[in-house]
Scaffold this active site. Sequence first.
Site, PDB file in Angstrom:
ATOM      1  N   SER A  82       0.822  -1.209   0.000  1.00 21.96           N
ATOM      2  CA  SER A  82       0.000   0.000   0.000  1.00 21.96           C
ATOM      3  C   SER A  82       0.858   1.264   0.000  1.00 21.96           C
ATOM      4  CB  SER A  82      -0.914   0.016   1.227  1.00 21.96           C
ATOM      5  OG  SER A  82      -1.687  -1.154   1.278  1.00 21.96           O
TER       6      SER A  82
HETATM    7  N1  SAH Z   1      -0.509  -4.941   3.901  1.00 25.56           N
HETATM    8  C1  SAH Z   1       0.100  -5.341   2.675  1.00 25.56           C
HETATM    9  C2  SAH Z   1      -0.817  -5.089   1.499  1.00 25.56           C
HETATM   10  C3  SAH Z   1      -0.911  -6.289   0.643  1.00 25.56           C
HETATM   11  S1  SAH Z   1      -2.134  -6.265  -0.620  1.00 25.56           S
HETATM   12  C4  SAH Z   1       1.440  -4.663   2.493  1.00 25.56           C
HETATM   13  O1  SAH Z   1       1.744  -3.739   3.261  1.00 25.56           O
HETATM   14  O2  SAH Z   1       2.198  -5.082   1.634  1.00 25.56           O
HETATM   15  C5  SAH Z   1      -3.388  -7.283   0.073  1.00 25.56           C
HETATM   16  C6  SAH Z   1      -3.015  -8.699   0.431  1.00 25.56           C
HETATM   17  O3  SAH Z   1      -4.204  -9.369   0.847  1.00 25.56           O
HETATM   18  C7  SAH Z   1      -2.429  -9.534  -0.706  1.00 25.56           C
HETATM   19  O4  SAH Z   1      -1.193 -10.046  -0.303  1.00 25.56           O
HETATM   20  C8  SAH Z   1      -3.463 -10.649  -0.913  1.00 25.56           C
HETATM   21  O5  SAH Z   1      -2.870 -11.878  -1.267  1.00 25.56           O
HETATM   22  C9  SAH Z   1      -4.114 -10.717   0.454  1.00 25.56           C
HETATM   23  N2  SAH Z   1      -5.464 -11.296   0.493  1.00 25.56           N
HETATM   24  C10 SAH Z   1      -6.472 -11.142  -0.400  1.00 25.56           C
HETATM   25  N3  SAH Z   1      -7.566 -11.817   0.011  1.00 25.56           N
HETATM   26  C11 SAH Z   1      -7.230 -12.427   1.186  1.00 25.56           C
HETATM   27  C12 SAH Z   1      -7.917 -13.275   2.096  1.00 25.56           C
HETATM   28  N4  SAH Z   1      -9.196 -13.658   1.894  1.00 25.56           N
HETATM   29  N5  SAH Z   1      -7.261 -13.713   3.181  1.00 25.56           N
HETATM   30  C13 SAH Z   1      -5.967 -13.347   3.415  1.00 25.56           C
HETATM   31  N6  SAH Z   1      -5.263 -12.549   2.594  1.00 25.56           N
HETATM   32  C14 SAH Z   1      -5.884 -12.090   1.491  1.00 25.56           C
END
Ligand code: SAH
Length: 230
Positions: free
Chosen positions: A76
């Site tokens: 993000s």
């Molecule tokens: N907080 C992270 C943002 C990652 S983007 C950072 O700072 O890098 C969102 C993430 O949510 C992705 O890695 C994706 O694989 C995960 N995601 C999507 N749906 C999900 C679910 N149902 N359960 C767990 N993770 C999930």
Amino acid sequence: MRFSRKRPARTADLESRPTALRKLMVDRDIAARGVRDRRVLAAMERLPRHCFVPAVEHQVAYADNPVPIGFGQTISQPYIVALMSSALGLDGTEKVLEIGSGSGYQTAVLAVLAQSVYSVELVPELAARARSVLAALGLHAEIRLGDGALGWPEAAPFDAIVLTAAPVAIPAALLEQLAPGGRLVAPIGGDGAQELVRVVRGVDGDRRESLGRVRFVPMRGGALTSEVRH
Ligand code: SAH
């Protein structure tokens, strides 16, 4: 390079250019836009964000936008990490649940700000990489593989819950796992524009407020079937 909440890394331990870029990131892209939580600003000024992005993205790790981390996911934008972290109102005593570990960067910020952090990730490679970056920096968080829509019932209740992928509505299990007085921050909506929402659990029920428009990757998996609208 080690980074520990108990023994903070000395500035000299960090490479000088990222240190300057981080200060600029915090001053210009975060504090100037109204994030005032000093603990959040300090954590983001110290954490080496470039360690959480693939090597080819190092030069844009401190830019004012999301950065690809592989598997169609993104780390993000720094301002959004700061906004969500400060909206959780952490003072260092909390047990926090994060849904979507991704790169592990938001996890790391939470690990600095709270007592303990649990994080659920759907993609095995991302969970493994996040674990190893956190370990290399001397930060502790429990990261497990699974569908975050189910939360982490064995470790509940949580003082704070944050979602970094957007469901169309808040999964019921997550609301069930929020402690009295707890805060949940989540982007809500389908593909495209979403609303960043904060739910505060008061003695006389939940208070819900909007923190503005955002754009996150969609939450995948069971969230699409187990949601309720509150
Ligand atoms: N907080 C992270 C943002 C990652 S983007 C950072 O700072 O890098 C969102 C993430 O949510 C992705 O890695 C994706 O694989 C995960 N995601 C999507 N749906 C999900 C679910 N149902 N359960 C767990 N993770 C999930």
